[in-house]
Design an enzyme around this catalytic site. Structure first.
Site, PDB file in Angstrom:
ATOM      1  N   ASP A  67       0.816  -1.213   0.000  1.00 13.92           N
ATOM      2  CA  ASP A  67       0.000   0.000   0.000  1.00 13.92           C
ATOM      3  C   ASP A  67       0.849   1.263   0.000  1.00 13.92           C
ATOM      4  O   ASP A  67       2.064   1.218   0.199  1.00 13.92           O
ATOM      5  CB  ASP A  67      -0.963  -0.009   1.204  1.00 13.92           C
ATOM      6  CG  ASP A  67      -0.344  -0.619   2.459  1.00 13.92           C
ATOM      7  OD1 ASP A  67       0.889  -0.561   2.589  1.00 13.92           O
ATOM      8  OD2 ASP A  67      -1.093  -1.155   3.281  1.00 13.92           O
ATOM      9  N   ASN A 136      -7.631  -3.146  14.456  1.00 10.37           N
ATOM     10  CA  ASN A 136      -9.032  -3.349  14.044  1.00 10.37           C
ATOM     11  C   ASN A 136      -9.183  -4.552  13.101  1.00 10.37           C
ATOM     12  O   ASN A 136     -10.253  -4.777  12.552  1.00 10.37           O
ATOM     13  CB  ASN A 136      -9.580  -2.085  13.362  1.00 10.37           C
ATOM     14  CG  ASN A 136      -8.858  -1.755  12.055  1.00 10.37           C
ATOM     15  OD1 ASN A 136      -7.907  -2.427  11.675  1.00 10.37           O
ATOM     16  ND2 ASN A 136      -9.327  -0.723  11.365  1.00 10.37           N
ATOM     17  N   HIS A 138      -7.433  -5.019  10.250  1.00  9.84           N
ATOM     18  CA  HIS A 138      -7.158  -4.788   8.825  1.00  9.84           C
ATOM     19  C   HIS A 138      -5.881  -5.504   8.380  1.00  9.84           C
ATOM     20  O   HIS A 138      -4.979  -5.739   9.181  1.00  9.84           O
ATOM     21  CB  HIS A 138      -7.145  -3.293   8.467  1.00  9.84           C
ATOM     22  CG  HIS A 138      -5.947  -2.501   8.907  1.00  9.84           C
ATOM     23  ND1 HIS A 138      -6.005  -1.164   9.202  1.00  9.84           N
ATOM     24  CD2 HIS A 138      -4.638  -2.842   9.086  1.00  9.84           C
ATOM     25  CE1 HIS A 138      -4.808  -0.723   9.525  1.00  9.84           C
ATOM     26  NE2 HIS A 138      -3.957  -1.718   9.466  1.00  9.84           N
ATOM     27  N   GLU A 143      -9.867  -2.177   5.389  1.00 15.10           N
ATOM     28  CA  GLU A 143     -10.457  -1.871   6.692  1.00 15.10           C
ATOM     29  C   GLU A 143     -11.753  -2.672   6.876  1.00 15.10           C
ATOM     30  O   GLU A 143     -12.399  -3.031   5.881  1.00 15.10           O
ATOM     31  CB  GLU A 143     -10.776  -0.366   6.769  1.00 15.10           C
ATOM     32  CG  GLU A 143      -9.586   0.566   6.538  1.00 15.10           C
ATOM     33  CD  GLU A 143      -8.656   0.687   7.754  1.00 15.10           C
ATOM     34  OE1 GLU A 143      -8.670  -0.210   8.627  1.00 15.10           O
ATOM     35  OE2 GLU A 143      -7.910   1.676   7.811  1.00 15.10           O
TER      36      GLU A 143
HETATM   37  C1  F6R Z   1       1.425  -1.596   6.131  1.00 14.60           C
HETATM   38  C2  F6R Z   1       0.101  -2.207   6.207  1.00 14.60           C
HETATM   39  C3  F6R Z   1      -0.677  -2.234   7.474  1.00 14.60           C
HETATM   40  C4  F6R Z   1       0.172  -2.560   8.710  1.00 14.60           C
HETATM   41  C5  F6R Z   1      -0.699  -2.540   9.963  1.00 14.60           C
HETATM   42  C6  F6R Z   1       0.137  -2.733  11.214  1.00 14.60           C
HETATM   43  O1  F6R Z   1       1.959  -1.702   4.830  1.00 14.60           O
HETATM   44  O2  F6R Z   1      -0.373  -2.658   5.221  1.00 14.60           O
HETATM   45  O3  F6R Z   1      -1.709  -3.187   7.363  1.00 14.60           O
HETATM   46  O4  F6R Z   1       0.773  -3.809   8.553  1.00 14.60           O
HETATM   47  O5  F6R Z   1      -1.376  -1.322  10.046  1.00 14.60           O
HETATM   48  O6  F6R Z   1       0.982  -1.640  11.381  1.00 14.60           O
HETATM   49  P1  F6R Z   1       2.127  -1.655  12.487  1.00 14.60           P
HETATM   50  O7  F6R Z   1       3.097  -2.694  12.092  1.00 14.60           O
HETATM   51  O8  F6R Z   1       2.737  -0.274  12.421  1.00 14.60           O
HETATM   52  O9  F6R Z   1       1.467  -1.941  13.799  1.00 14.60           O
END
Ligand code: F6R
Length: 241
Positions: A67, A136, A138, A143
């Site tokens: 992303d 959450n 995701h 989401e």
């Molecule tokens: C990042 C992504 C997100 C993260 C998730 C956890 O490329 O796609 O899904 O993996 O938000 O983020 P952290 O590792 O910062 O807790």
């Protein structure tokens, strides 16, 4: 699903880097799906260490990131392009034209989604997709919602995601409201998936993802449908299993 719980973050990072490094040694032309955020930082640090020690080369590897924020040019300090350069790309021999991320600054975002999707199809399938998880539930920026989109698409970020990611920005207001993300279909097409989670903030999401019903309210629960998922957790993230 293969679930491993490690006593420390260091042991988890070693195991994850060992898995990725082993795959690349077996298949030097591997296609890796990469994530950003705090979770993979220690894993990337170990891959850089192993590259410097001559144990691994990314010369023939191709990568696709999950992303990117809409509106941030590649050289913005908080863009995922910058994150990847700082944590991995600038320190290993991965050719720059083999490292792919969606372009969040594209003038035509729909065309950019189609371009990125087509590129993954042309160069894929992804051999190993590395995933973090949002508290959450995701994965990438898919989401929780009544419906999920299979392919690369523009998504409105949940407020909780914007709050969680505010730590990467000078001002919380600067966190973009939208992102380009691989869809759950793109993710599930990977040959294998490595889901990594650390800390108690992720424990409930991990419980729902691995043990709860399969529901779009917890996009990570769709991983239960994939035949080859390895899940690496620290003790806090795994405490509700
Ligand atoms: C990042 C992504 C997100 C993260 C998730 C956890 O490329 O796609 O899904 O993996 O938000 O983020 P952290 O590792 O910062 O807790």
């Amino acid at each position: 699903m293969n679930i491993h719980i490690y006593e420390s973050e260091e042991l988890l990072d070693e195991a994850a880097a060992g898995l990725i490094g082993g795959l690349v040694r077996l298949n030097p032309r591997a296609v890796l799906g990469l994530a950003t955020g705090s979770t993979p930082v220690g894993i990337y640090r170990r891959l850089v260490r192993d590259y410097r020690a001559g144990l691994i080369s990314f010369r023939d590897v191709t990568t696709f990131n999950l992303d990117e924020y809409v509106g941030l040019p590649a050289d913005h300090p908080a863009s995922y392009h910058t994150f990847m350069r700082e944590h991995l790309f600038d320190h290993v021999d991965l050719p720059s034209d083999a490292a792919h991320l969606p372009n969040g600054a594209a003038a035509d975002l729909d065309a950019e989604c189609r371009r990125y999707e087509a590129l993954i199809e042309a160069k894929g399938p992804i051999d190993l997709q590395i995933l973090g998880i949002g508290s959450n539930g995701h994965i990438a920026f898919n989401e929780p919602a009544p419906e999920l989109v299979p392919g690369v698409h523009v998504v409105e970020l949940a407020e909780s995601t914007r709050r969680a990611n505010a730590r990467f920005f000078d001002d919380p207001q600067d966190v973009p409201k939208h992102a380009l993300t691989m869809g759950v279909g793109s993710i599930l097409q990977a040959r294998a998936i490595l889901l990594v989670a650390k800390g108690k903030d992720k424990a409930e999401a991990i419980r729902r993802a691995l043990k709860g019903p399969i529901t779009t309210d917890c996009p990570a629960s769709l991983l239960q449908l994939h035949p080859r998922v390895v899940c690496m957790l620290d003790q806090e993230a795994g405490e509700l299993l």
